[in-house]
Design an enzyme around this catalytic site. Structure first.
Site, PDB file in Angstrom:
ATOM      1  N   LYS A  83      40.187  71.002 164.588  1.00  0.00           N
ATOM      2  CA  LYS A  83      40.691  71.413 163.268  1.00  0.00           C
ATOM      3  C   LYS A  83      39.979  70.596 162.183  1.00  0.00           C
ATOM      4  O   LYS A  83      39.993  69.363 162.240  1.00  0.00           O
ATOM      5  CB  LYS A  83      42.207  71.156 163.235  1.00  0.00           C
ATOM      6  CG  LYS A  83      42.850  71.387 161.885  1.00  0.00           C
ATOM      7  CD  LYS A  83      44.357  71.161 161.935  1.00  0.00           C
ATOM      8  CE  LYS A  83      44.963  71.173 160.542  1.00  0.00           C
ATOM      9  NZ  LYS A  83      46.376  70.809 160.527  1.00  0.00           N
ATOM     10  N   GLN A 153      21.611  62.009 163.106  1.00  0.00           N
ATOM     11  CA  GLN A 153      22.256  61.065 162.174  1.00  0.00           C
ATOM     12  C   GLN A 153      21.788  61.295 160.740  1.00  0.00           C
ATOM     13  O   GLN A 153      20.607  61.422 160.484  1.00  0.00           O
ATOM     14  CB  GLN A 153      21.949  59.623 162.596  1.00  0.00           C
ATOM     15  CG  GLN A 153      22.619  59.222 163.907  1.00  0.00           C
ATOM     16  CD  GLN A 153      24.125  59.508 163.913  1.00  0.00           C
ATOM     17  OE1 GLN A 153      24.839  59.028 163.049  1.00  0.00           O
ATOM     18  NE2 GLN A 153      24.593  60.305 164.875  1.00  0.00           N
TER      19      GLN A 153
END
Ligand SMILES: Cc1cc2nc3c(=O)[nH]c(=O)nc-3n(C[C@H](O)[C@H](O)[C@H](O)COP(=O)(O)OP(=O)(O)OC[C@H]3O[C@@H](n4cnc5c(N)ncnc54)[C@H](O)[C@@H]3O)c2cc1C
Length: 505
Positions: A83, A153
């Site tokens: 979520k 990253q």
């Protein structure tokens, strides 16, 4: 009196979360052989659990770390999905929709909040919506998901914030296995009586219908709305918040899921309440929360049936509640967790979170030497603050509406609100400032998302934003937007991620 016996009354999400966490003390490496700790949980299959409560918020992710369990293993066991926030539809106005994302919009530059920077750039003609600066929002819109450590990253961006959708029944079973393996004893039976010590007024035992008496030194009341110990036995009292949070009924109904699972919860307003949709791997959880003053149960169910995706997969479950909180959460030797402590309706999925923080506080304050007034006071003071801050954020959703199409919304739009919330809205209207009070749960991004999502605009820009060069800021925010695009493009579809990382067992 030293604590050697802890009794948990109730085996819903609250009871088993408490049992699992407390079992760590019992079985931990440092457990004292001279001070064995018995933990007993009493629950009644005949009474059952509330059976709902399937959407969480990001701090809950740390509960797995507290237990030392593997995330993928838990998610597989509970048929869980990820979520990234909540999509609110029809709240400000019918037909309007916005996402309240986890995480934050952009990041602070030289102490100036991102939404202030965005507001200044907007004054200078930048038309980009603030949502493009939230990785969680963009991933949700594109139905994608990945954990930050699995992505290339981008040092300039904070990690992706997420929480879980989980099957409440399967989660309680997972925790039960965990706790029982670590020595928690489960007793099946209905508590029929509670015995109090004549002198101290402390609870000394609970008596089951079959006559079994279970003694304890500390009792954790997880008996749900009835508050068997905290209210029925100790008469602690309840602060009723119905005048601010007027919904008092819900009807829940799972359905099969026709499409891929969404990485967000849906909260869609109707004429006297709102409907949730929580996607799990094996089904959708749905429910309609409504106000009985303005809507009958039959109509609420009809609206739900007309608006769920997929076919109903069970009978409807009708629930009643009174929004508010217990006047004390810790009273004598009873600590209330879960619905017995209070309930502020499920709009922002804060109930399991409050169980989690209640357990954290209990673990931090617990001493096996006994119960002291200072522990009780600290627990009550800290919990009351948490409740009030969350309460205000929930009220905002009802108050900040322009809807005039029903008596319910007319009431909400014109109702009085607590001064603390009044002040927060006024400040935002004045110069777009949001102050996060102490360690309040909801961030500036949360407040900004809901206020702007429902039509409360910042009245101006904080003067400090102008101290930052416009060109520098443009380069900065262009960089944020590009990094987010890059990250979201690198994410797989949510469904694919779930199938690979934590397929339901
Ligand atoms: C409509 C609705 C939607 C919700 N949605 C969310 C959500 O999305 N996210 C979220 O975080 N929270 C949500 N919640 C809250 C969430 O469901 C609860 O916080 C959570 O399930 C914990 O409930 P509980 O364990 O306190 O109570 P319960 O599940 O009611 O458990 C009570 C336990 O006490 C036992 N018990 C009671 N009386 C006795 C007795 N006499 N003897 C023996 N045992 C007894 C019962 O058998 C049961 O085991 C929702 C709540 C409602 C009402």
């Amino acid at each position: 009196m030293p604590i050697s016996k802890i009794v948990i009354v109730g085996g819903g999400t609250a009871g088993w979360m408490a049992a699992a966490a407390l079992s760590k003390i019992k079985e931990g490496e440092g457990a004292r052989p001279d001070r064995p700790l018995d933990i007993t949980l009493v629950e009644s299959e005949a009474i059952g659990t509330v059976g709902v409560g399937e959407a969480t918020i990001p701090p809950f992710v740390d509960f797995n770390s507290l237990l030392g369990v593997d995330e993928a293993e838990v998610m597989a066991a509970v048929g869980g999905t990820f979520k990234l926030g909540i999509q609110f539809s029809n709240w400000g106005q019918v037909g309007q929709s916005y996402l309240h994302p986890f995480g934050q919009y952009g990041y602070e530059v030289d102490g100036v909040a991102f939404h202030q920077i965005w507001q200044m750039m907007r004054e200078h003609g930048d038309k980009r919506p603030i949502q493009v600066f939230s990785p969680e929002t963009m991933a949700a819109y594109f139905n994608r998901f990945a954990k930050s450590e699995m992505l290339p990253q981008r040092g300039d961006l904070p990690s992706i914030n997420y929480a879980y959708h989980l099957d409440a029944g399967r989660y309680a079973k997972f925790l039960r296995d965990f706790a029982e393996t670590r020595g928690v004893v489960r007793k099946e039976g209905k508590v029929a009586d509670v015995a109090l010590d004549g002198e101290s007024g402390f609870v000394c035992s609970v008596k089951l219908e079959d006559g079994t008496s279970i003694e304890g030194d500390l009792f954790v009341d997880c008996s749900g709305f009835r508050g068997l110990l905290i209210e029925q036995a100790l008469e602690t009292g309840y602060e009723d918040w119905t005048h601010w949070l007027p919904c008092d009924r819900a009807v829940a109904l799972p359905s099969n899921r026709p499409g891929p699972p969404l990485p967000y919860t849906k909260a869609t307003a109707h004429s006297a309440g709102w409907q949730w949709q929580v996607p799990l791997q094996h089904r959708n959880g749905n429910g309609h929360v409504y106000c009985s003053k303005y809507m009958e149960a039959d109509e609420a169910l009809d609206i739900l049936l007309a608006n769920i995706e997929g076919e109903p997969a069970a009978d409807p479950n009708h629930l009643r509640f009174v929004t508010g909180r217990r006047k004390k959460f810790w009273n004598r030797n009873v600590v209330a967790l879960g619905l017995s402590a209070g309930f502020m309706e499920p709009l922002e999925s804060t109930s399991i979170h409050l169980i989690n923080t209640g357990i954290n506080k209990l673990m931090a304050l617990l001493s096996l030497d006994g119960v002291d007034q200072a522990q009780e006071d600290a627990f009550n003071r800290l919990t009351a603050k948490e409740y009030v801050r969350i309460r205000d954020f929930l009220i905002l959703h009802y108050k900040a509406t322009s809807r005039t199409d029903s008596d319910f919304w007319n009431y909400c739009r014109t109702m009085d609100i607590p001064d603390t919330l009044e002040e927060k809205i006024a400040l935002f209207r004045a110069n777009g400032q949001i102050f996060r009070e102490e360690d309040e749960l909801f961030t500036a991004t949360s407040w900004v998302a809901v206020m702007m999502g429902q039509g409360i605009e910042p009245g101006g820009t904080n003067a400090m934003a102008y101290s930052l060069g416009r060109d520098v800021l443009k380069t900065e925010i262009d960089g944020i937007e590009q990094s987010i695009r890059y990250l979201v493009n690198a994410m797989p579809p949510h469904e694919q991620f779930v199938e690979k990382y934590c397929p339901a067992t």
